[in-house]
Design an enzyme around this catalytic site. Structure first.
Site, PDB file in Angstrom:
ATOM      1  N   TRP A 133      -1.888  -7.840   6.850  1.00  0.00           N
ATOM      2  CA  TRP A 133      -1.821  -9.204   6.331  1.00  0.00           C
ATOM      3  C   TRP A 133      -0.451  -9.364   5.677  1.00  0.00           C
ATOM      4  CZ3 TRP A 133      -5.223 -13.434   6.194  1.00  0.00           C
ATOM      5  CH2 TRP A 133      -6.472 -13.214   6.771  1.00  0.00           C
ATOM      6  N   PHE A 134       0.254 -10.392   6.059  1.00  0.00           N
ATOM      7  CA  PHE A 134       1.619 -10.624   5.570  1.00  0.00           C
ATOM      8  C   PHE A 134       1.579 -11.746   4.528  1.00  0.00           C
ATOM      9  CE2 PHE A 134       5.805 -12.317   5.390  1.00  0.00           C
ATOM     10  CZ  PHE A 134       6.692 -11.407   5.915  1.00  0.00           C
TER      11      PHE A 134
ATOM     12  N   LEU B 130      17.865   9.080   7.283  1.00  0.00           N
ATOM     13  CA  LEU B 130      18.299   9.847   6.119  1.00  0.00           C
ATOM     14  C   LEU B 130      18.280  11.355   6.379  1.00  0.00           C
ATOM     15  CD1 LEU B 130      18.805   9.791   2.951  1.00  0.00           C
ATOM     16  CD2 LEU B 130      16.403  10.353   2.776  1.00  0.00           C
TER      17      LEU B 130
ATOM     18  N   GLN C 246      22.162   0.847  -3.804  1.00  0.00           N
ATOM     19  CA  GLN C 246      22.577   2.247  -3.650  1.00  0.00           C
ATOM     20  C   GLN C 246      22.856   2.622  -2.195  1.00  0.00           C
ATOM     21  OE1 GLN C 246      19.751   5.782  -4.402  1.00  0.00           O
ATOM     22  NE2 GLN C 246      21.357   5.974  -5.945  1.00  0.00           N
TER      23      GLN C 246
ATOM     24  N   LYS D  93       1.374  -5.437   4.826  1.00  0.00           N
ATOM     25  CA  LYS D  93       1.776  -5.979   6.125  1.00  0.00           C
ATOM     26  C   LYS D  93       1.752  -4.912   7.216  1.00  0.00           C
ATOM     27  CE  LYS D  93       6.867  -6.034   5.572  1.00  0.00           C
ATOM     28  NZ  LYS D  93       8.066  -6.886   5.639  1.00  0.00           N
TER      29      LYS D  93
ATOM     30  N   ALA E  27       9.792   9.344   2.384  1.00  0.00           N
ATOM     31  CA  ALA E  27      10.502  10.090   1.343  1.00  0.00           C
ATOM     32  C   ALA E  27      10.467  11.576   1.689  1.00  0.00           C
ATOM     33  CB  ALA E  27       9.875   9.836  -0.015  1.00  0.00           C
TER      34      ALA E  27
ATOM     35  N   GLU F 252      18.883  14.527   0.417  1.00  0.00           N
ATOM     36  CA  GLU F 252      19.724  15.204  -0.564  1.00  0.00           C
ATOM     37  C   GLU F 252      19.276  16.654  -0.763  1.00  0.00           C
ATOM     38  OE1 GLU F 252      20.924  12.460  -3.576  1.00  0.00           O
ATOM     39  OE2 GLU F 252      20.283  13.877  -5.109  1.00  0.00           O
TER      40      GLU F 252
ATOM     41  N   ASN G 112      13.863  10.286  -8.640  1.00  0.00           N
ATOM     42  CA  ASN G 112      13.238   9.530  -9.733  1.00  0.00           C
ATOM     43  C   ASN G 112      12.348   8.402  -9.220  1.00  0.00           C
ATOM     44  OD1 ASN G 112      14.016  10.866 -12.034  1.00  0.00           O
ATOM     45  ND2 ASN G 112      15.683   9.488 -12.574  1.00  0.00           N
TER      46      ASN G 112
ATOM     47  N   ARG H  25      24.877   9.798  -6.213  1.00  0.00           N
ATOM     48  CA  ARG H  25      25.094   9.162  -4.909  1.00  0.00           C
ATOM     49  C   ARG H  25      26.224   8.141  -4.919  1.00  0.00           C
ATOM     50  NH1 ARG H  25      18.652   8.533  -3.585  1.00  0.00           N
ATOM     51  NH2 ARG H  25      18.379  10.750  -3.161  1.00  0.00           N
TER      52      ARG H  25
ATOM     53  N   THR I 194       7.163   4.675   1.590  1.00  0.00           N
ATOM     54  CA  THR I 194       6.943   5.900   0.802  1.00  0.00           C
ATOM     55  C   THR I 194       6.757   7.116   1.714  1.00  0.00           C
ATOM     56  OG1 THR I 194       5.937   4.668  -1.015  1.00  0.00           O
ATOM     57  CG2 THR I 194       5.370   6.999  -0.853  1.00  0.00           C
TER      58      THR I 194
ATOM     59  N   HIS J  29      23.342   5.842   0.148  1.00  0.00           N
ATOM     60  CA  HIS J  29      23.081   7.288   0.161  1.00  0.00           C
ATOM     61  C   HIS J  29      24.190   7.918   0.997  1.00  0.00           C
ATOM     62  CE1 HIS J  29      21.188  11.121   0.786  1.00  0.00           C
ATOM     63  NE2 HIS J  29      20.163  10.779   0.032  1.00  0.00           N
TER      64      HIS J  29
ATOM     65  N   GLY K  57       0.810  -1.213   0.000  1.00  0.00           N
ATOM     66  CA  GLY K  57       0.000   0.000   0.000  1.00  0.00           C
ATOM     67  C   GLY K  57       0.846   1.268   0.000  1.00  0.00           C
TER      68      GLY K  57
ATOM     69  N   HIS L   3      20.379   2.563   0.849  1.00  0.00           N
ATOM     70  CA  HIS L   3      19.185   3.384   0.677  1.00  0.00           C
ATOM     71  C   HIS L   3      18.164   2.773  -0.279  1.00  0.00           C
ATOM     72  CE1 HIS L   3      16.887   7.052   0.669  1.00  0.00           C
ATOM     73  NE2 HIS L   3      17.074   7.256  -0.616  1.00  0.00           N
ATOM     74  N   TYR L   4      18.649   2.140  -1.349  1.00  0.00           N
ATOM     75  CA  TYR L   4      17.714   1.797  -2.428  1.00  0.00           C
ATOM     76  C   TYR L   4      18.273   0.641  -3.243  1.00  0.00           C
ATOM     77  CZ  TYR L   4      14.735   2.455  -6.516  1.00  0.00           C
ATOM     78  OH  TYR L   4      13.827   2.270  -7.519  1.00  0.00           O
TER      79      TYR L   4
ATOM     80  N   PHE M  40      18.719  18.623  -7.656  1.00  0.00           N
ATOM     81  CA  PHE M  40      18.932  17.325  -7.016  1.00  0.00           C
ATOM     82  C   PHE M  40      20.148  16.662  -7.657  1.00  0.00           C
ATOM     83  CE2 PHE M  40      16.689  14.120  -4.335  1.00  0.00           C
ATOM     84  CZ  PHE M  40      16.155  15.006  -3.422  1.00  0.00           C
TER      85      PHE M  40
ATOM     86  N   ARG N 117      20.532   4.905  -9.275  1.00  0.00           N
ATOM     87  CA  ARG N 117      19.327   5.737  -9.421  1.00  0.00           C
ATOM     88  C   ARG N 117      19.630   7.188  -9.068  1.00  0.00           C
ATOM     89  NH1 ARG N 117      15.107   7.655  -5.766  1.00  0.00           N
ATOM     90  NH2 ARG N 117      16.224   6.734  -4.020  1.00  0.00           N
TER      91      ARG N 117
HETATM   92  C1  LIG Z   1      14.129   7.647   3.964  1.00  0.00           C
HETATM   93  C2  LIG Z   1      13.839   7.598   2.495  1.00  0.00           C
HETATM   94  C3  LIG Z   1      13.691   8.764   1.773  1.00  0.00           C
HETATM   95  C4  LIG Z   1      13.424   8.709   0.408  1.00  0.00           C
HETATM   96  N1  LIG Z   1      13.270   9.883  -0.276  1.00  0.00           N
HETATM   97  C5  LIG Z   1      12.936   9.835  -1.589  1.00  0.00           C
HETATM   98  C6  LIG Z   1      12.686  11.040  -2.308  1.00  0.00           C
HETATM   99  O1  LIG Z   1      12.732  12.153  -1.769  1.00  0.00           O
HETATM  100  N2  LIG Z   1      12.364  10.939  -3.620  1.00  0.00           N
HETATM  101  C7  LIG Z   1      12.271   9.735  -4.269  1.00  0.00           C
HETATM  102  O2  LIG Z   1      11.958   9.705  -5.470  1.00  0.00           O
HETATM  103  N3  LIG Z   1      12.488   8.578  -3.598  1.00  0.00           N
HETATM  104  C8  LIG Z   1      12.812   8.604  -2.279  1.00  0.00           C
HETATM  105  N4  LIG Z   1      13.030   7.436  -1.606  1.00  0.00           N
HETATM  106  C9  LIG Z   1      12.763   6.167  -2.286  1.00  0.00           C
HETATM  107  C10 LIG Z   1      11.255   5.942  -2.392  1.00  0.00           C
HETATM  108  O3  LIG Z   1      10.616   6.527  -1.285  1.00  0.00           O
HETATM  109  C11 LIG Z   1      10.887   4.479  -2.438  1.00  0.00           C
HETATM  110  O4  LIG Z   1      11.643   3.801  -3.405  1.00  0.00           O
HETATM  111  C12 LIG Z   1       9.397   4.327  -2.792  1.00  0.00           C
HETATM  112  O5  LIG Z   1       8.605   5.099  -1.929  1.00  0.00           O
HETATM  113  C13 LIG Z   1       8.981   2.876  -2.738  1.00  0.00           C
HETATM  114  O6  LIG Z   1       7.585   2.807  -2.868  1.00  0.00           O
HETATM  115  P1  LIG Z   1       6.872   1.417  -3.103  1.00  0.00           P
HETATM  116  O7  LIG Z   1       5.424   1.712  -3.310  1.00  0.00           O
HETATM  117  O8  LIG Z   1       7.585   0.656  -4.141  1.00  0.00           O
HETATM  118  O9  LIG Z   1       7.096   0.615  -1.732  1.00  0.00           O
HETATM  119  P2  LIG Z   1       6.870   1.026  -0.196  1.00  0.00           P
HETATM  120  O10 LIG Z   1       6.425   2.418  -0.010  1.00  0.00           O
HETATM  121  O11 LIG Z   1       8.079   0.561   0.506  1.00  0.00           O
HETATM  122  O12 LIG Z   1       5.639   0.112   0.212  1.00  0.00           O
HETATM  123  C14 LIG Z   1       5.744  -1.293   0.307  1.00  0.00           C
HETATM  124  C15 LIG Z   1       4.400  -1.860   0.701  1.00  0.00           C
HETATM  125  O13 LIG Z   1       4.454  -3.267   0.605  1.00  0.00           O
HETATM  126  C16 LIG Z   1       3.894  -3.856   1.758  1.00  0.00           C
HETATM  127  N5  LIG Z   1       4.529  -5.169   1.943  1.00  0.00           N
HETATM  128  C17 LIG Z   1       5.850  -5.464   1.909  1.00  0.00           C
HETATM  129  N6  LIG Z   1       6.034  -6.784   2.121  1.00  0.00           N
HETATM  130  C18 LIG Z   1       4.812  -7.329   2.277  1.00  0.00           C
HETATM  131  C19 LIG Z   1       4.325  -8.639   2.536  1.00  0.00           C
HETATM  132  N7  LIG Z   1       5.159  -9.690   2.677  1.00  0.00           N
HETATM  133  N8  LIG Z   1       2.991  -8.832   2.652  1.00  0.00           N
HETATM  134  C20 LIG Z   1       2.122  -7.790   2.550  1.00  0.00           C
HETATM  135  N9  LIG Z   1       2.527  -6.524   2.302  1.00  0.00           N
HETATM  136  C21 LIG Z   1       3.846  -6.310   2.170  1.00  0.00           C
HETATM  137  C22 LIG Z   1       4.179  -2.868   2.867  1.00  0.00           C
HETATM  138  O14 LIG Z   1       3.268  -3.037   3.919  1.00  0.00           O
HETATM  139  C23 LIG Z   1       3.990  -1.532   2.138  1.00  0.00           C
HETATM  140  O15 LIG Z   1       2.639  -1.170   2.132  1.00  0.00           O
HETATM  141  C24 LIG Z   1      13.309   7.466  -0.241  1.00  0.00           C
HETATM  142  C25 LIG Z   1      13.472   6.291   0.472  1.00  0.00           C
HETATM  143  C26 LIG Z   1      13.756   6.360   1.816  1.00  0.00           C
HETATM  144  C27 LIG Z   1      13.985   5.067   2.556  1.00  0.00           C
END
Ligand SMILES: Cc1cc2nc3c(=O)[nH]c(=O)nc-3n(C[C@H](O)[C@H](O)[C@H](O)COP(=O)(O)OP(=O)(O)OC[C@H]3O[C@@H](n4cnc5c(N)ncnc54)[C@H](O)[C@@H]3O)c2cc1C
Length: 606
Positions: free
Chosen positions: A156-157, A243, A231, A38, A49, A246, A393, A286, A46, A233, A13, A354-355, A117, A389
């Site tokens: 739910w996992f 974090l 990656q 989960k 960020a 940047e 982005n 980075r 997310t 950071h 989510g 970080h990524y 950036f 990355r």
């Molecule tokens: C501190 C930080 C700052 C950042 N800042 C930036 C930024 O400024 N700009 C930028 O572009 N990027 C940034 N990034 C990177 C970016 O935020 C992430 O790559 C991006 O938000 C990932 O989104 P996502 O939807 O793929 O996954 P996530 O937001 O990580 O969501 C994962 C989802 O999967 C669910 N999940 C995981 N495993 C399971 C499971 N086994 N069963 C059920 N559910 C599960 C979790 O509950 C969660 O809802 C940052 C990252 C970090 C860590």
């Protein structure tokens, strides 16, 4: 056993999962979509960020410029057809969020504000102060809650993909509150589970980022791509790994060593000059900045701290007003976690994981090699990030490719499938037995799960850190394999079914071991240095042999296999990565030398 049926299952989510949900219901209002997560969706990573989201908006910017920055930042390992779609669709996605209520920061005249950036040649990073992810996710979540066809199964996992006749038919999941295990069936499943920084000891990633989706796909026979690219950071707080965005450097912050010297000028990243000097020094990419830290440490120019070597991030010259307006969260984090005020003091920082550039191998529509299974966001590898990355982005990648995967999943969900048969239910049943009897019912306790997790992290940092070498990687891989056997001997102290965090930790560690294996096997295979993958034993980039993606498949009990696939080049042939030359004028610079980061083999500048 309880069976739940939906048209499409979104696992995750965060930004990618929620964006995909809207794409599905917009494609077909009749489809019912379930989001399994989960954690409560607003706790997805997310939300953490900070810095912003990149998309062309200014008249003097162009899609080609954004594409070139992304491709050169990724050291030519990006698939250029994917990057072209990405840059073209990015502005529309951010404007859509604006209409849905995302409070982007603005200029005095009301236009959208953008900030510089790292590695971006133009100012194109939209932001909402330094809480971009929070506002972005809130916008998506509050709208999703109102939609009648989107339902949420929170906490739910997901532990297993259900596959029948080669097609993904659903998942098995554990409800964390009650310990009950259910089978979820659907016409299409979209994995949006984020990255896996927790495989390393120092990371900006939240506790929940354990690479679950990558491991679920890997175990089901779906290949992962470019997993060697992890990656770091350059500016995490020591110890906690929190974090410092940047954006702090985008607003003009400096990195200084123990002598107070802006050391990046020694690493082919430009020289201090009148601000803002774009693409230079602190606004280099980075991978280069993290590598420069290691070199500074080797030269004895870093600062000893209770939690290892650090350098300093200096924001003092920005002044309190700018810090409070543009970087309020940075100030809050420093006060809370370091007991310092960046208005008056230096911030200790070090590179932290970080990524993950790699992930589940998908096409431009999120489709994996398994019919019915899609992936988007950080868990997937389309690939727009290549070997490194660019900051800002990723959020946009979640939106653009989340939407594309959602539309493709809607089509798949409308296909007529034979009803799920006994074999699928038997698989669900077997998974429940594995969790309830195989893990929770296990006697013993010879081994301790947290100790095994710590050993994995240490092995990954040593084997596949900022700089890598064959022997260290081989040793780390051996550690991963023995840890898998030792995990079989962990018996839980807590056998209860209610919020059993020990059980969750166990399931996550299984996943982290698979992700660790995939990273190491791919890294051993790539005998060159490119972007975030720097090998001391192969210090040069090798386009002849290695301008290819690594595709790794689990071998089950056997060795994993790695295949190579050519990178898609459309309009930008490989060049040398040049930074620090001002506004893309391609001015000459040193060829690296002892302290320079390893440069590519191509020649043209800019
Ligand atoms: C501190 C930080 C700052 C950042 N800042 C930036 C930024 O400024 N700009 C930028 O572009 N990027 C940034 N990034 C990177 C970016 O935020 C992430 O790559 C991006 O938000 C990932 O989104 P996502 O939807 O793929 O996954 P996530 O937001 O990580 O969501 C994962 C989802 O999967 C669910 N999940 C995981 N495993 C399971 C499971 N086994 N069963 C059920 N559910 C599960 C979790 O509950 C969660 O809802 C940052 C990252 C970090 C860590």
């Amino acid at each position: 056993m309880e069976v739940v049926q939906h048209d499409v299952l979104l696992i995750g989510g965060g930004a990618a999962g929620l964006r995909a949900a809207f794409a599905i219901v917009e494609a077909d209002e009749g489809l019912d979509v379930a989001v399994l997560s989960k954690v409560y969706p607003m706790r997805s990573h997310t939300v953490a960020a900070e810095g912003g989201a990149a998309a062309v908006i200014d008249a003097d910017d162009s899609f080609d410029d954004h594409a070139h920055d992304t491709i050169s930042g990724g050291e030519w390992l990006c698939d250029q057809d994917a990057v072209e779609r990405f840059v073209e669709e990015a502005p529309g996605e951010l404007i859509r969020l604006e209409r849905w209520g995302c409070p982007w920061s603005r200029e005095e005249d009301g236009s959208i504000a953008v900030r510089p950036f790292g590695g971006m040649n133009r100012e194109r990073t939209w932001f909402a102060a330094d809480k971009t992810g929070f506002h972005l996710l809130h916008t998506l979540y509050q709208r999703a809650l109102r939609h009648p066809s989107i339902v949420f199964h929170d906490e739910w996992f997901v532990t297993r993909l259900l596959v029948h006749d080669g097609r993904c038919r659903g998942v098995v999941a554990l409800e964390l509150q009650t310990g009950r295990v259910a089978t979820f069936l659907a016409g299409a499943v979209v994995l949006c589970t984020g990255g896996g920084g927790q495989v390393y000891p120092y990371t900006t990633n939240g506790q929940i980022k354990t690479g679950d989706g990558m491991a679920l796909a890997y175990r089901a026979g779906v290949p992962l791509k470019d997993m060697e690219f992890v990656q770091y950071h350059p500016t995490g707080l020591p110890f906690t790994g929190i974090l410092i965005t940047e954006a702090a450097r985008g607003e003009g912050g400096w990195l200084v060593n123990r002598e107070g010297y802006r050391y990046l000028q020694d690493y082919d990243l430009g020289e201090p000059g009148p601000e803002p000097v774009k693409r230079t020094m602190e606004l280099g990419p980075r991978d280069r900045l993290s590598q420069a830290f290691v070199k500074e440490m080797e030269r004895g120019r870093t600062v000893e701290s209770p939690y290892g070597e650090v350098v300093h991030l200096d924001l003092r010259h920005l002044g309190e007003a700018v810090i409070d307006e543009k970087l309020p969260f940075v100030r809050e984090l420093c006060r809370k976690y370091e007991k310092i005020d960046p208005v008056e003091e230096l911030i200790p920082v070090r590179p932290v994981v970080h990524y993950m550039m790699g992930g589940i191998d998908t096409d431009l529509d999120g489709a994996t090699s398994m019919p019915g299974l899609f992936a988007a966001g950080e868990v997937a590898c389309v690939n727009i990030n290549g070997a490194n990355r660019l900051g800002s982005n990723s959020l946009v990648e979640c939106l653009v490719f989340g939407a594309r995967a959602g539309r493709a999943a809607a089509v798949a969900a409308r296909e007529r499938l034979p009803p799920a048969d006994e074999a699928v239910f038997r698989e669900g049943h077997a998974e429940r037995e594995r969790i309830h009897r195989g893990i929770l019912g296990r006697e013993g306790g010879e081994e301790r799960m947290p100790a095994l997790r710590a050993e994995l992290r240490e092995a990954m940092e040593k084997g596949a850190g900022i700089y890598r070498e064959e022997d260290d990687m081989v040793r780390a891989l051996e550690v991963v394999r023995t840890l898998r056997e030792r995990l079989e001997r962990v018996g839980p102290d807590d056998a209860s079914l209610t919020f059993n965090t020990e059980l969750q930790g166990f399931l996550e560690l299984e996943n982290m071991l698979d992700v660790g294996e995939a990273i190491l096997v791919s890294a051993l295979h790539r005998k060159e240095s490119r972007g975030a993958h720097q090998r001391r034993d192969f210090p040069d980039r090798d386009d002849e042999e290695h301008l290819v993606h690594s595709i790794v498949r689990s071998g089950g009990d056997e060795e994993p296999s790695v295949e190579l696939r050519p990178v898609t080049i459309t309009r930008w042939p490989p060049e040398e990565r040049v930074y620090g030359s001002g506004e893309g004028d391609g001015a000459a610079h040193g060829s690296g030398g002892e302290d320079g980061a390893a440069d590519g083999s191509g020649r043209e500048g800019g």
